[in-house]
Scaffold this motif. Structure first.
Motif, PDB file in Angstrom:
ATOM      1  N   GLU A 134       0.909  -1.402  -0.035  1.00 53.82           N
ATOM      2  CA  GLU A 134       0.016   0.040  -0.021  1.00 53.82           C
ATOM      3  C   GLU A 134       0.798   1.314   0.040  1.00 53.82           C
ATOM      4  O   GLU A 134       0.460   2.517  -0.658  1.00 53.82           O
ATOM      5  CB  GLU A 134      -1.057  -0.092   1.089  1.00 53.82           C
ATOM      6  CG  GLU A 134      -1.735   1.053   1.180  1.00 53.82           C
ATOM      7  CD  GLU A 134      -2.724   1.168   2.648  1.00 53.82           C
ATOM      8  OE1 GLU A 134      -2.327   1.420   3.642  1.00 53.82           O
ATOM      9  OE2 GLU A 134      -3.987   0.669   2.152  1.00 53.82           O
ATOM     10  N   SER A 135       1.793   1.227   0.814  1.00 54.30           N
ATOM     11  CA  SER A 135       2.619   2.598   0.916  1.00 54.30           C
ATOM     12  C   SER A 135       3.827   2.599   0.046  1.00 54.30           C
ATOM     13  O   SER A 135       4.439   3.722  -0.361  1.00 54.30           O
ATOM     14  CB  SER A 135       3.490   2.764   2.273  1.00 54.30           C
ATOM     15  OG  SER A 135       4.375   1.511   2.206  1.00 54.30           O
ATOM     16  N   ALA A 136       4.296   1.636  -1.048  1.00 52.91           N
ATOM     17  CA  ALA A 136       5.196   1.811  -1.892  1.00 52.91           C
ATOM     18  C   ALA A 136       4.715   2.602  -3.085  1.00 52.91           C
ATOM     19  O   ALA A 136       3.821   2.533  -3.681  1.00 52.91           O
ATOM     20  CB  ALA A 136       5.398   0.387  -2.454  1.00 52.91           C
ATOM     21  N   ASP A 137       6.004   3.419  -3.553  1.00 55.03           N
ATOM     22  CA  ASP A 137       5.856   4.165  -4.638  1.00 55.03           C
ATOM     23  C   ASP A 137       5.754   3.257  -5.980  1.00 55.03           C
ATOM     24  O   ASP A 137       4.935   3.272  -6.979  1.00 55.03           O
ATOM     25  CB  ASP A 137       6.790   5.205  -4.996  1.00 55.03           C
ATOM     26  CG  ASP A 137       6.694   6.300  -3.853  1.00 55.03           C
ATOM     27  OD1 ASP A 137       5.916   6.796  -3.571  1.00 55.03           O
ATOM     28  OD2 ASP A 137       7.785   6.489  -3.001  1.00 55.03           O
ATOM     29  N   TYR A 138       6.614   2.328  -5.879  1.00 58.40           N
ATOM     30  CA  TYR A 138       6.463   1.375  -7.090  1.00 58.40           C
ATOM     31  C   TYR A 138       6.739  -0.057  -6.337  1.00 58.40           C
ATOM     32  O   TYR A 138       7.326  -0.374  -5.361  1.00 58.40           O
ATOM     33  CB  TYR A 138       7.828   1.294  -7.882  1.00 58.40           C
ATOM     34  CG  TYR A 138       7.738   2.653  -8.697  1.00 58.40           C
ATOM     35  CD1 TYR A 138       6.948   2.545  -9.848  1.00 58.40           C
ATOM     36  CD2 TYR A 138       8.227   3.946  -8.346  1.00 58.40           C
ATOM     37  CE1 TYR A 138       6.804   3.952 -10.650  1.00 58.40           C
ATOM     38  CE2 TYR A 138       8.181   4.876  -9.059  1.00 58.40           C
ATOM     39  CZ  TYR A 138       7.486   5.172 -10.125  1.00 58.40           C
ATOM     40  OH  TYR A 138       7.408   6.370 -10.986  1.00 58.40           O
ATOM     41  N   VAL A 139       6.018  -1.114  -6.763  1.00 55.16           N
ATOM     42  CA  VAL A 139       6.421  -2.413  -6.558  1.00 55.16           C
ATOM     43  C   VAL A 139       7.031  -3.196  -7.593  1.00 55.16           C
ATOM     44  O   VAL A 139       6.398  -3.171  -8.908  1.00 55.16           O
ATOM     45  CB  VAL A 139       4.900  -3.157  -6.281  1.00 55.16           C
ATOM     46  CG1 VAL A 139       4.982  -4.567  -5.962  1.00 55.16           C
ATOM     47  CG2 VAL A 139       4.325  -2.421  -5.295  1.00 55.16           C
ATOM     48  N   ILE A 140       8.181  -3.814  -7.484  1.00 54.17           N
ATOM     49  CA  ILE A 140       8.961  -4.567  -8.286  1.00 54.17           C
ATOM     50  C   ILE A 140       8.739  -5.907  -8.116  1.00 54.17           C
ATOM     51  O   ILE A 140       8.754  -6.510  -7.059  1.00 54.17           O
ATOM     52  CB  ILE A 140      10.481  -4.568  -8.237  1.00 54.17           C
ATOM     53  CG1 ILE A 140      10.823  -2.923  -8.750  1.00 54.17           C
ATOM     54  CG2 ILE A 140      11.221  -5.498  -8.982  1.00 54.17           C
ATOM     55  CD1 ILE A 140      12.286  -2.568  -8.783  1.00 54.17           C
ATOM     56  N   LEU A 141       8.223  -6.851  -9.349  1.00 49.80           N
ATOM     57  CA  LEU A 141       7.834  -8.078  -9.138  1.00 49.80           C
ATOM     58  C   LEU A 141       9.032  -8.902  -9.807  1.00 49.80           C
ATOM     59  O   LEU A 141       9.378  -8.782 -11.111  1.00 49.80           O
ATOM     60  CB  LEU A 141       6.760  -8.440  -9.889  1.00 49.80           C
ATOM     61  CG  LEU A 141       5.483  -7.852  -9.364  1.00 49.80           C
ATOM     62  CD1 LEU A 141       5.244  -6.466  -9.875  1.00 49.80           C
ATOM     63  CD2 LEU A 141       4.237  -8.629  -9.835  1.00 49.80           C
ATOM     64  N   ILE A 142       9.781  -9.771  -9.195  1.00 48.87           N
ATOM     65  CA  ILE A 142      10.960 -10.695  -9.683  1.00 48.87           C
ATOM     66  C   ILE A 142      10.271 -11.760 -10.262  1.00 48.87           C
ATOM     67  O   ILE A 142       9.885 -12.779  -9.682  1.00 48.87           O
ATOM     68  CB  ILE A 142      12.119 -10.905  -8.716  1.00 48.87           C
ATOM     69  CG1 ILE A 142      12.618  -9.851  -7.976  1.00 48.87           C
ATOM     70  CG2 ILE A 142      13.089 -11.706  -9.029  1.00 48.87           C
ATOM     71  CD1 ILE A 142      13.152  -8.560  -8.865  1.00 48.87           C
ATOM     72  N   CYS A 143      10.160 -11.835 -11.607  1.00 49.08           N
ATOM     73  CA  CYS A 143       9.619 -12.730 -12.363  1.00 49.08           C
ATOM     74  C   CYS A 143      10.277 -14.279 -12.451  1.00 49.08           C
ATOM     75  O   CYS A 143      11.296 -14.093 -12.972  1.00 49.08           O
ATOM     76  CB  CYS A 143       8.998 -12.406 -13.647  1.00 49.08           C
ATOM     77  SG  CYS A 143       7.920 -10.961 -13.355  1.00 49.08           S
ATOM     78  N   THR A 144       9.948 -15.364 -12.083  1.00 55.13           N
ATOM     79  CA  THR A 144      10.468 -16.517 -12.463  1.00 55.13           C
ATOM     80  C   THR A 144       9.202 -17.652 -12.708  1.00 55.13           C
ATOM     81  O   THR A 144       8.025 -17.130 -12.540  1.00 55.13           O
ATOM     82  CB  THR A 144      11.534 -17.159 -11.223  1.00 55.13           C
ATOM     83  OG1 THR A 144      10.559 -17.347  -9.985  1.00 55.13           O
ATOM     84  CG2 THR A 144      12.290 -16.130 -10.879  1.00 55.13           C
TER      85      THR A 144
END
Length: 198
Positions: free
Chosen positions: A91-101
């Motif tokens: 909720e608080s993140a400016d960006y959410v990085i998803l490490i895709c595997t």
């Protein structure tokens, strides 16, 4: 995703991070403005090698001026419990990085039959719901690959977003996260109107 405690405490986000030797050579605008975008990294615990690569990536982002956070920076178990901790970070993140595997994709989609991966399953539900309510217009979610790139490992709701590889497009990723991607437009020259000859 849910780690098994104990893990090292998170670095002090109030201190100015030192630039590591492998950091981007360009000075990021967020450093100039004193603004440090908050980045939450969602990933699956595929192997110890994979987890180590994600930790290195998070530390590299921090050294480049981003307030990056992963579960391994938590000392033990958060007071509010892991589910609420994950919800708060998303909720608080400016960006959410998803490490895709492949494993991340299976857990995000909730199709892994083992009892593992409840963290990614939970995060995937929250991310999918936000994209649904935003009509897929949110730019907060960024698919990233540690190595290699297989579009089939990107969850379907995120496949129309730009994805990045840490090993060959890290600079492009940080430019996007710092709001400095794209090419600056030149000013449009407006010439004086030509007076008609009498």
């Amino acid at each position: 995703s849910l780690p098994s405690p104990p893990f090292p405490a998170a670095p002090d986000s109030s201190a100015q991070p030192a630039r590591s030797p492998q950091s981007s050579s360009s000075t990021l605008p967020c450093e100039i403005r004193g603004y440090h975008p908050k980045i939450f990294i969602s990933y699956s615990h595929d192997t110890e090698e994979h987890c180590a690569a994600v930790i290195d990536f998070a530390q590299r982002l921090r050294s480049d001026g981003f307030d990056a956070l992963i579960d391994r920076f938590v000392d033990g178990t958060p007071i509010q419990g892991w589910p609420r901790w994950m919800l708060n970070q998303l909720e608080s993140a400016d960006y959410v990085i998803l490490i895709c595997t492949k494993i991340y994709y299976q857990r995000f989609r909730g199709v892994e039959h083992s009892s593992l991966g409840r963290g990614v399953d939970f995060e995937g539900t929250i991310i999918t719901n936000e994209l649904y309510h935003q009509k897929s217009t949110s730019q907060r979610f960024v698919p990233v690959f540690v190595r290699g790139m297989d579009i089939n490992h990107i969850p379907e709701p995120l496949r129309h977003f730009t994805s990045y590889r840490i090993d060959n497009s890290y600079d492009e990723l940080t430019e996007f996260l710092s709001g400095n991607s794209g090419v600056n437009l030149s000013l449009i020259h407006i010439s004086e109107p030509t007076r008609p000859r009498l």
